[in-house]
Design a protein around this motif. Structure first.
Motif, PDB file in Angstrom:
ATOM      1  N   THR A   1       3.488   4.822  -0.964  1.00  0.00           N
ATOM      2  CA  THR A   1       4.549   4.391  -0.060  1.00  0.00           C
ATOM      3  C   THR A   1       5.063   5.494   0.635  1.00  0.00           C
ATOM      4  O   THR A   1       5.680   6.279  -0.236  1.00  0.00           O
ATOM      5  CB  THR A   1       5.740   3.337  -0.593  1.00  0.00           C
ATOM      6  OG1 THR A   1       4.793   2.335  -1.518  1.00  0.00           O
ATOM      7  CG2 THR A   1       6.335   2.565   0.358  1.00  0.00           C
TER       8      THR A   1
ATOM      9  N   THR B   1       7.725   4.756  -9.417  1.00  0.00           N
ATOM     10  CA  THR B   1       7.065   4.116  -8.280  1.00  0.00           C
ATOM     11  C   THR B   1       8.397   3.567  -7.432  1.00  0.00           C
ATOM     12  O   THR B   1       9.431   3.446  -7.769  1.00  0.00           O
ATOM     13  CB  THR B   1       6.493   2.620  -8.641  1.00  0.00           C
ATOM     14  OG1 THR B   1       7.077   1.831  -9.463  1.00  0.00           O
ATOM     15  CG2 THR B   1       5.229   3.261  -9.522  1.00  0.00           C
ATOM     16  N   THR B   2       7.981   3.064  -6.145  1.00  0.00           N
ATOM     17  CA  THR B   2       9.030   2.382  -5.269  1.00  0.00           C
ATOM     18  C   THR B   2       9.178   1.025  -5.952  1.00  0.00           C
ATOM     19  O   THR B   2      10.584   0.298  -5.763  1.00  0.00           O
ATOM     20  CB  THR B   2       8.521   2.162  -3.948  1.00  0.00           C
ATOM     21  OG1 THR B   2       7.376   1.619  -3.978  1.00  0.00           O
ATOM     22  CG2 THR B   2       8.565   3.633  -3.276  1.00  0.00           C
TER      23      THR B   2
ATOM     24  N   THR C   1       4.069  -5.505  -8.623  1.00  0.00           N
ATOM     25  CA  THR C   1       3.700  -4.099  -7.994  1.00  0.00           C
ATOM     26  C   THR C   1       3.263  -4.690  -6.521  1.00  0.00           C
ATOM     27  O   THR C   1       3.732  -5.661  -6.168  1.00  0.00           O
ATOM     28  CB  THR C   1       2.562  -3.631  -8.591  1.00  0.00           C
ATOM     29  OG1 THR C   1       2.181  -2.270  -8.123  1.00  0.00           O
ATOM     30  CG2 THR C   1       1.101  -4.257  -8.646  1.00  0.00           C
TER      31      THR C   1
HETATM   32  N1  LIG Z   1       3.103   1.809  -3.781  1.00  0.00           N
HETATM   33  C1  LIG Z   1       4.066   2.059  -4.753  1.00  0.00           C
HETATM   34  C2  LIG Z   1       3.463   1.660  -6.157  1.00  0.00           C
HETATM   35  C3  LIG Z   1       1.907   2.268  -6.387  1.00  0.00           C
HETATM   36  C4  LIG Z   1       1.698   2.056  -7.645  1.00  0.00           C
HETATM   37  O1  LIG Z   1       1.573   2.955  -8.625  1.00  0.00           O
HETATM   38  N2  LIG Z   1       0.800   1.062  -7.960  1.00  0.00           N
HETATM   39  C5  LIG Z   1       0.306   0.865  -9.253  1.00  0.00           C
HETATM   40  C6  LIG Z   1      -0.056  -0.617  -9.533  1.00  0.00           C
HETATM   41  S1  LIG Z   1      -1.023  -1.346  -8.143  1.00  0.00           S
HETATM   42  C7  LIG Z   1      -1.136   1.742  -9.211  1.00  0.00           C
HETATM   43  O2  LIG Z   1      -1.841   1.988  -8.541  1.00  0.00           O
HETATM   44  N3  LIG Z   1      -1.749   1.781 -10.403  1.00  0.00           N
HETATM   45  C8  LIG Z   1      -2.991   2.500 -10.791  1.00  0.00           C
HETATM   46  C9  LIG Z   1      -2.838   3.295 -11.841  1.00  0.00           C
HETATM   47  O3  LIG Z   1      -2.184   3.243 -12.778  1.00  0.00           O
HETATM   48  O4  LIG Z   1      -3.373   4.569 -11.776  1.00  0.00           O
HETATM   49  C10 LIG Z   1       4.593   3.484  -5.086  1.00  0.00           C
HETATM   50  O5  LIG Z   1       4.074   4.239  -4.076  1.00  0.00           O
HETATM   51  O6  LIG Z   1       5.351   3.974  -5.766  1.00  0.00           O
END
Ligand SMILES: N[C@@H](CCC(=O)N[C@@H](CS)C(=O)NCC(=O)O)C(=O)O
Length: 338
Positions: free
Chosen positions: A103, A152-153, A194
């Motif tokens: 994000t 994360t956000t 998420t």
């Molecule tokens: N958009 C948010 C959340 C991004 C995020 O980490 N999403 C998780 C859940 S969909 C993810 O991509 N997980 C994949 C992983 O664990 O590698 C951010 O930028 O902080």
């Protein structure tokens, strides 16, 4: 005389400040490979297939950039990163580019000193619960245990939402989506929260997706896009205009099916500039004239990447929504190729 000495010193100082990270384009060319940071695995966005080949919507951005710069969509080293490790990987130079549902926020841009080059998916944070819990609104989640990815956000929005609604929750911190899925299905948390796209992608891999429901609330704005290090504008331009090429190609009707024909020259000057048969946009980027054509041949235009990886005819079944072209009522709007 004094003035020119002062200006000279200033120039050296500014080169030194920005110079630590400048030159990524040359580094990638010299290496012959793009080091692209992705998730540890999120079906539809970035995950290895049965043969170990990375595929997905975010992977498509990495491949398009590799094709634009190196003329080879396979010249990519995919580097899996978690919510926590992704920013260090980029800041340290381990990766050239992060294409991982990240994000665009004020503090990541200004404080962490990254540059978001655009948005490839407009998203928002949602909640998934087992249908048999009988919950119909996120406001009914008082006292719930919530699986949440650290760094994360999501973490921050969750705290804001519960506080604003004067309800409480117990966080179950997890590092990767695979871990979240496991914990959630094992009942270690009542709720998984998420980005809504991530919830749809995760639910699609469940044995019984129908037994889980996404609640109606979307509690945040999550503009997800590729990012590079602040201070290397030349490289930022390459990644930004590669993403814009994918978006513009959809708008102009350039697809995998007609690109060979279009690249022979068309009667639309913007298509000709995009594909390099007119003007010198490639040269301005430090790339070959056919960089845009190469980027598009890597996996098709924006719509093709969307439909193939996450669209309505995939198990993830996301509709275009905010991610439609501006001409169709969405937010996708590339600046012109001229
Ligand atoms: N958009 C948010 C959340 C991004 C995020 O980490 N999403 C998780 C859940 S969909 C993810 O991509 N997980 C994949 C992983 O664990 O590698 C951010 O930028 O902080």
């Amino acid at each position: 005389m004094k003035k020119s000495v002062f200006l000279g010193a200033l120039t050296v100082a500014s080169i030194a400040a920005g110079g630590a990270f400048a030159g990524t384009l040359d580094d990638v060319k010299a290496r012959g490979k793009l080091n692209c940071g992705v998730t540890t695995g999120l079906v539809g966005f970035a995950a290895p297939d049965a043969n170990g080949e990375w595929e997905g919507f975010d992977v498509g951005v990495c491949r398009a950039v590799a094709a634009a710069v190196l003329g080879d969509a396979t010249a990519v080293e995919f580097v899996p990163t978690t919510g926590k490790t992704r920013f260090t990987a980029l800041a340290s130079g381990e990766i050239d580019l992060l294409a991982r549902n990240t994000t665009w926020t004020f503090s990541r841009d200004v404080d962490l000193k990254f540059e978001f080059v655009g948005v490839n998916y407009y998203d928002g944070q949602g909640f998934m619960v087992p249908t048999n819990l009988g919950v119909t609104s996120a406001k009914d989640l008082d006292g719930a245990t919530v699986c949440i990815q650290t760094g994360t956000t999501t973490e921050l929005n969750l705290a804001d939402f519960f506080r604003a609604n004067s309800i409480s929750y117990e966080p179950v911190p997890i590092e990767t989506n695979a871990e979240a899925q496991q914990q959630y299905l094992a009942g270690a948390c009542d709720v998984y929260t998420t980005d809504a796209s991530g919830l749809a992608a995760t639910r699609a891999t469940f044995e019984a997706p129908d037994e889980h429901v996404l609640l109606p609330e979307i509690i945040s704005k999550e503009p997800l896009g590729p990012l590079v290090r602040h201070g290397d504008n030349e490289w930022g331009d390459v990644v930004r205009w590669t993403l814009n090429a994918l978006i513009t190609a959809e708008e102009l009707g350039v697809t995998s099916a007609n690109i060979a024909e279009m690249a022979a020259g068309s009667n639309n000057p913007e298509i000709n500039r995009l594909l390099g048969t007119e003007g010198s946009l490639g040269e301005m980027l430090g790339l070959s004239a056919d960089w845009g054509k190469n980027a598009l041949e890597a996996g098709g235009n924006y719509a093709e990447l969307f439909e193939k990886n996450i669209g309505e005819n995939t198990p993830i079944a996301l509709s275009r929504g905010l991610n439609a072209q501006w001409t169709d009522g969405g937010l996708l709007y590339s600046p012109p190729f001229r």
